[in-house]
Scaffold this motif. Structure first.
Motif, PDB file in Angstrom:
ATOM      1  N   ASP A  46       8.125  -7.571   0.902  1.00  0.00           N
ATOM      2  CA  ASP A  46       6.824  -7.007   1.287  1.00  0.00           C
ATOM      3  C   ASP A  46       6.911  -5.488   1.091  1.00  0.00           C
ATOM      4  O   ASP A  46       7.927  -4.973   0.604  1.00  0.00           O
ATOM      5  CB  ASP A  46       6.459  -7.391   2.735  1.00  0.00           C
ATOM      6  N   THR A  47       5.850  -4.773   1.467  1.00  0.00           N
ATOM      7  CA  THR A  47       5.865  -3.329   1.183  1.00  0.00           C
ATOM      8  C   THR A  47       6.931  -2.613   2.017  1.00  0.00           C
ATOM      9  O   THR A  47       7.510  -1.632   1.580  1.00  0.00           O
ATOM     10  CB  THR A  47       4.499  -2.687   1.467  1.00  0.00           C
ATOM     11  N   PHE A  48       7.192  -3.139   3.222  1.00  0.00           N
ATOM     12  CA  PHE A  48       8.181  -2.502   4.100  1.00  0.00           C
ATOM     13  C   PHE A  48       9.564  -2.539   3.440  1.00  0.00           C
ATOM     14  O   PHE A  48      10.252  -1.534   3.326  1.00  0.00           O
ATOM     15  CB  PHE A  48       8.195  -3.235   5.454  1.00  0.00           C
ATOM     16  N   LEU A  49       9.951  -3.747   2.961  1.00  0.00           N
ATOM     17  CA  LEU A  49      11.270  -3.858   2.328  1.00  0.00           C
ATOM     18  C   LEU A  49      11.300  -3.195   0.956  1.00  0.00           C
ATOM     19  O   LEU A  49      12.326  -2.660   0.550  1.00  0.00           O
ATOM     20  CB  LEU A  49      11.697  -5.323   2.227  1.00  0.00           C
ATOM     21  N   THR A  50      10.171  -3.219   0.245  1.00  0.00           N
ATOM     22  CA  THR A  50      10.125  -2.533  -1.062  1.00  0.00           C
ATOM     23  C   THR A  50      10.432  -1.045  -0.848  1.00  0.00           C
ATOM     24  O   THR A  50      11.270  -0.470  -1.544  1.00  0.00           O
ATOM     25  CB  THR A  50       8.733  -2.697  -1.721  1.00  0.00           C
ATOM     26  N   SER A  51       9.786  -0.439   0.138  1.00  0.00           N
ATOM     27  CA  SER A  51      10.010   0.990   0.410  1.00  0.00           C
ATOM     28  C   SER A  51      11.450   1.224   0.854  1.00  0.00           C
ATOM     29  O   SER A  51      12.086   2.200   0.453  1.00  0.00           O
ATOM     30  CB  SER A  51       9.072   1.490   1.510  1.00  0.00           C
ATOM     31  N   ALA A  90       8.208   7.779   2.003  1.00  0.00           N
ATOM     32  CA  ALA A  90       8.391   9.125   2.555  1.00  0.00           C
ATOM     33  C   ALA A  90       8.966   9.036   3.970  1.00  0.00           C
ATOM     34  O   ALA A  90       9.858   9.794   4.356  1.00  0.00           O
ATOM     35  CB  ALA A  90       7.063   9.865   2.573  1.00  0.00           C
ATOM     36  N   GLU A  91       8.469   8.069   4.730  1.00  0.00           N
ATOM     37  CA  GLU A  91       8.939   7.867   6.105  1.00  0.00           C
ATOM     38  C   GLU A  91      10.425   7.489   6.097  1.00  0.00           C
ATOM     39  O   GLU A  91      11.215   8.014   6.881  1.00  0.00           O
ATOM     40  CB  GLU A  91       8.098   6.727   6.703  1.00  0.00           C
ATOM     41  N   GLU A  92      10.796   6.576   5.195  1.00  0.00           N
ATOM     42  CA  GLU A  92      12.206   6.151   5.082  1.00  0.00           C
ATOM     43  C   GLU A  92      13.105   7.343   4.754  1.00  0.00           C
ATOM     44  O   GLU A  92      14.218   7.447   5.266  1.00  0.00           O
ATOM     45  CB  GLU A  92      12.357   5.122   3.954  1.00  0.00           C
ATOM     46  N   LEU A  93      12.624   8.222   3.866  1.00  0.00           N
ATOM     47  CA  LEU A  93      13.457   9.347   3.409  1.00  0.00           C
ATOM     48  C   LEU A  93      13.295  10.574   4.298  1.00  0.00           C
ATOM     49  O   LEU A  93      13.925  11.600   4.074  1.00  0.00           O
ATOM     50  CB  LEU A  93      13.093   9.709   1.959  1.00  0.00           C
ATOM     51  N   LYS A  94      12.411  10.449   5.292  1.00  0.00           N
ATOM     52  CA  LYS A  94      12.129  11.548   6.233  1.00  0.00           C
ATOM     53  C   LYS A  94      11.702  12.818   5.491  1.00  0.00           C
ATOM     54  O   LYS A  94      12.228  13.914   5.709  1.00  0.00           O
ATOM     55  CB  LYS A  94      13.326  11.811   7.139  1.00  0.00           C
ATOM     56  N   ILE A  95      10.748  12.650   4.589  1.00  0.00           N
ATOM     57  CA  ILE A  95      10.196  13.799   3.863  1.00  0.00           C
ATOM     58  C   ILE A  95       8.671  13.783   4.040  1.00  0.00           C
ATOM     59  O   ILE A  95       8.094  12.739   4.320  1.00  0.00           O
ATOM     60  CB  ILE A  95      10.563  13.775   2.351  1.00  0.00           C
ATOM     61  N   PRO A  96       8.033  14.945   3.857  1.00  0.00           N
ATOM     62  CA  PRO A  96       6.569  14.958   4.009  1.00  0.00           C
ATOM     63  C   PRO A  96       5.869  14.240   2.857  1.00  0.00           C
ATOM     64  O   PRO A  96       6.461  14.072   1.778  1.00  0.00           O
ATOM     65  CB  PRO A  96       6.233  16.452   4.002  1.00  0.00           C
ATOM     66  N   LEU A 136      13.678   0.899  -2.239  1.00  0.00           N
ATOM     67  CA  LEU A 136      13.497   2.070  -3.113  1.00  0.00           C
ATOM     68  C   LEU A 136      14.204   3.290  -2.504  1.00  0.00           C
ATOM     69  O   LEU A 136      14.866   4.049  -3.208  1.00  0.00           O
ATOM     70  CB  LEU A 136      12.007   2.382  -3.304  1.00  0.00           C
ATOM     71  N   ALA A 137      14.081   3.456  -1.175  1.00  0.00           N
ATOM     72  CA  ALA A 137      14.709   4.604  -0.510  1.00  0.00           C
ATOM     73  C   ALA A 137      16.223   4.534  -0.641  1.00  0.00           C
ATOM     74  O   ALA A 137      16.888   5.531  -0.938  1.00  0.00           O
ATOM     75  CB  ALA A 137      14.305   4.640   0.965  1.00  0.00           C
ATOM     76  N   LYS A 138      16.785   3.339  -0.447  1.00  0.00           N
ATOM     77  CA  LYS A 138      18.251   3.190  -0.556  1.00  0.00           C
ATOM     78  C   LYS A 138      18.702   3.537  -1.971  1.00  0.00           C
ATOM     79  O   LYS A 138      19.736   4.169  -2.174  1.00  0.00           O
ATOM     80  CB  LYS A 138      18.656   1.744  -0.232  1.00  0.00           C
TER      81      LYS A 138
END
Ligand SMILES: Cc1cc2nc3c(=O)[nH]c(=O)nc-3n(C[C@H](O)[C@H](O)[C@H](O)COP(=O)(O)OP(=O)(O)OC[C@H]3O[C@@H](n4cnc5c(N)ncnc54)[C@H](O)[C@@H]3O)c2cc1C
Length: 277
Positions: free
Chosen positions: A94-99, A135-141, A102-104
């Motif tokens: 889903d979008t949560f795991l996709t993000s 962005a949330e996963e990577l803690k960036i704006p 991608l972040a990992k």
């Protein structure tokens, strides 16, 4: 040198496709794939930045093995390298795991990025969630639905269309923006680009194991959101002819459809307000 990551998704070329009713996902193997139009605009924004200043563009896609095609296309358009995230364990994310995936991948393969560009929303699932969640996963704006980007040293200036006005915003880098579908008309693919893309493919394939997921990980099972049902909306049409004097017809219209008309107009119409006019 500005390190830009562009997230691109492969989507089916036709909109009407059969669904797998058990998993709630598209049977995308039945359609030819293409680069999602919003992702293509995000890539175009990156290419226009690279025309103005030294930049390195890495295109990342997560999808079935065939999604590699869009990385070749991105390279032919001017991206410098491509990363393909593909693995049966990642299917059905889903979008949560996709993000999250991608972040990992970004943290492992492209740690020193300055700017991440995504499309605002895809043409097949259109949740518009992947960019902001990444962005949330990577803690960036992050700034969404951007129409125009200018890089100014360590900040970017973006313009976006909101309701009836334009907003100009600055954001520190590293940061993420999502590009609106109405912006950045994509360029044509030049034959020279295709030749370069095939001479130096520079595409890396990354599996779930390489990102640290154990063998029990299954994106389909572990995704916190699930599609319960997929169906086409049904619409009902009714033709009615109202006859009689104007006042009688208008009264009847308001009696029968007053609430529907008010909510469509976003205005609280007083019943029989036409009497006062
Ligand atoms: C093996 C495998 C099979 C898959 N099968 C399906 C499938 O059948 N149906 C399906 O919809 N998805 C599939 N995916 C991909 C993934 O699950 C979706 O990308 C995700 O759910 C995105 O949802 P969305 O389209 O609503 O994104 P949105 O939030 O609308 O996308 C906005 C932007 O985020 C970026 N983005 C979104 N998804 C990706 C991605 N995968 N890779 C890189 N950038 C991305 C793009 O820039 C895009 O323009 C598969 C993935 C794998 C590994």
């Amino acid at each position: 040198m500005l390190n830009i990551i562009v997230c691109i998704k492969q989507v089916p070329m036709v909109s009407e496709l059969p669904w797998n009713s058990k998993t709630g996902t598209l049977k995308r193997e039945l359609a030819q794939g293409m680069m999602d139009p919003a992702s293509r605009r995000a890539l175009e924004a990156a290419l226009q930045i690279k025309e103005k200043q030294a930049a390195h563009i890495c295109a990342i896609t997560m999808g079935p093995a065939l999604a590699e095609e869009i990385l070749h296309q991105a390279k032919a358009l001017g991206a410098d390298e491509g990363v393909l995230l593909t693995d049966r364990q990642m299917a059905g994310a889903d979008t949560f795991l996709t993000s999250h995936i991608l972040a990992k991948c970004i943290q492992k393969e492209c740690k020193t990025f300055d700017l991440i560009l995504c499309g605002a929303q895809t043409s097949d699932s259109e949740t518009a969630q992947v960019g902001p969640q990444l962005a949330e996963e990577l803690k960036i704006p992050a700034i969404g639905y951007v129409n125009c980007v200018e890089v100014k040293e360590n900040i970017i200036e973006v313009q976006r269309h909101v309701d009836d006005f334009f907003e100009i915003l600055n954001m520190d880098l590293p940061g993420l923006i999502t590009i609106d579908l109405s912006a950045y008309k994509p360029r044509y693919l030049a034959l020279g680009g295709v030749e370069t893309a095939f001479e130096k493919p520079d595409i890396k394939t990354v599996s779930a194991g390489e990102l640290g997921f154990d063998k029990d990980f299954s994106a389909l099972k572990d995704s916190p959101t699930r599609i319960i049902d997929v169906f086409s909306p049904t619409t009902q049409k009714e033709n009615r002819v109202l006859k009689g004097a104007v006042k009688k017809v208008v009264d009847q219209l308001f009696d029968d459809y007053g609430k529907v008309i008010s909510s469509a107009m976003g205005k609280d119409l007083k019943t029989h307000e036409h009497d006062e006019a």
